[in-house]
Design an enzyme around this catalytic site. Structure first.
Site, short mmCIF file in Angstrom:
data_model
loop_
_atom_site.label_atom_id
_atom_site.label_comp_id
_atom_site.label_asym_id
_atom_site.label_seq_id
_atom_site.Cartn_x
_atom_site.Cartn_y
_atom_site.Cartn_z
N HIS A 141 0.88 5.14 1.38
CA HIS A 141 0.50 6.39 2.47
C HIS A 141 0.84 7.30 2.40
O HIS A 141 2.41 7.63 2.29
CB HIS A 141 0.86 5.34 4.00
CG HIS A 141 -0.32 6.33 4.95
ND1 HIS A 141 -2.15 6.36 5.37
CD2 HIS A 141 0.28 6.75 5.69
CE1 HIS A 141 -2.08 6.70 5.64
NE2 HIS A 141 -0.85 7.53 6.19
N ASP A 198 -2.66 0.45 7.87
CA ASP A 198 -1.91 1.17 7.82
C ASP A 198 -0.18 0.79 8.60
O ASP A 198 0.29 1.75 9.45
CB ASP A 198 -1.97 2.91 7.36
CG ASP A 198 -2.27 2.98 6.65
OD1 ASP A 198 -2.35 2.29 5.71
OD2 ASP A 198 -3.71 4.47 6.98
N ASN A 231 0.89 -1.19 -0.28
CA ASN A 231 0.33 0.35 -0.08
C ASN A 231 1.10 0.78 -0.09
O ASN A 231 2.18 1.50 0.38
CB ASN A 231 -0.99 -0.14 1.14
CG ASN A 231 -1.89 1.73 1.51
OD1 ASN A 231 -2.41 1.28 0.09
ND2 ASN A 231 -1.51 2.07 2.53
N SER A 234 5.05 6.75 2.57
CA SER A 234 5.19 5.33 3.09
C SER A 234 4.96 4.40 2.28
O SER A 234 3.90 4.49 1.21
CB SER A 234 4.78 4.99 4.22
OG SER A 234 5.40 6.16 5.56
#
Ligand code: GRF
Length: 203
Positions: free
Chosen positions: A109, A145, A107, A136
């Site tokens: 972020h 997260d 992912n 990130s």
């Protein structure tokens, strides 16, 4: 043989676009093979169509339990045989059904984790008054997260900078960083040891 990337997104899809457009991705042998959205009508779907990337829509509203929704998503994604699942503004937490189905899920972020997780990372950092924030990229686990961090890029908040200006700069960093990290995966350079992630040099 190409390294097959499936992108999951719920909204505008500027990161999806960056992945499709990035020369670094193609150069590494990676290819975006499908886009899946949980939001019918999301702008990212139009981007996928324009880019000629197969798109799938699975609306979470059609399912009761999270596990059932994820099982449907897994079923649809499996047909594309992805090597990597890249979340890009995908506004759902992943259940164990999903996490067990694919070995590599990442992912992006828009803050320096573990600070400012959640859906308003840029604004939360800005309102808190931090002087440095950033982007990130991390592995995905069941939390919000919370997975092991793969890469981060920091950005100094300028004196007097508006939230809008900061958002623009953060997105610019995202659009450069995410394709680069995915190219590292395609090159087999990422090694994970528990929470610590190492990037092997390419020479
Ligand atoms: C990005 O800021 C990403 O970091 C976050 O959601 C946003 C998605 O933006 N997870 P877009 O849909 O890619 O434009």
């Amino acid at each position: 043989m190409s390294y097959r990337v499936a992108v999951l997104a719920s909204g505008s899809g500027s990161n999806f676009q960056a992945l499709v457009d990035a020369p670094v991705l193609a150069e590494s042998g990676a290819q975006v093979v499908c886009l899946l959205s949980n939001v019918p009508g999301a702008r990212v779907l139009a981007r996928a169509e324009a880019a000629g990337v197969p798109a799938e829509v699975v609306s979470h509203k059609d399912f009761g339990a999270r596990g059932e929704f994820d099982a449907a998503v897994v079923g649809r994604l499996s047909e594309y045989k992805p090597d990597l699942i890249a979340l890009a503004g995908y506004m759902r937490l992943l259940s164990p059904v999903f996490l067990r189905a694919f070995p590599t899920i990442i992912n992006i972020h828009p803050a320096l984790l573990p600070a400012f997780p959640g859906v308003h990372g840029i604004r939360d950092a800005f309102d808190y008054g931090v002087k440095v924030t950033g982007v990130s990229v991390h592995f995905v686990d069941e939390g919000m997260d919370t997975g092991p961090i793969i890469a981060q890029e920091a950005l100094r908040i300028e004196e007097g900078e508006s939230l809008e200006a900061l958002e623009e700069r953060i997105h610019k960093v995202e659009h450069e960083l995410y394709p680069r990290i995915i190219s590292w995966f395609a090159q087999g350079r990422i090694e994970r040891q528990g929470r610590r992630v190492h990037v092997r040099s390419d020479r």
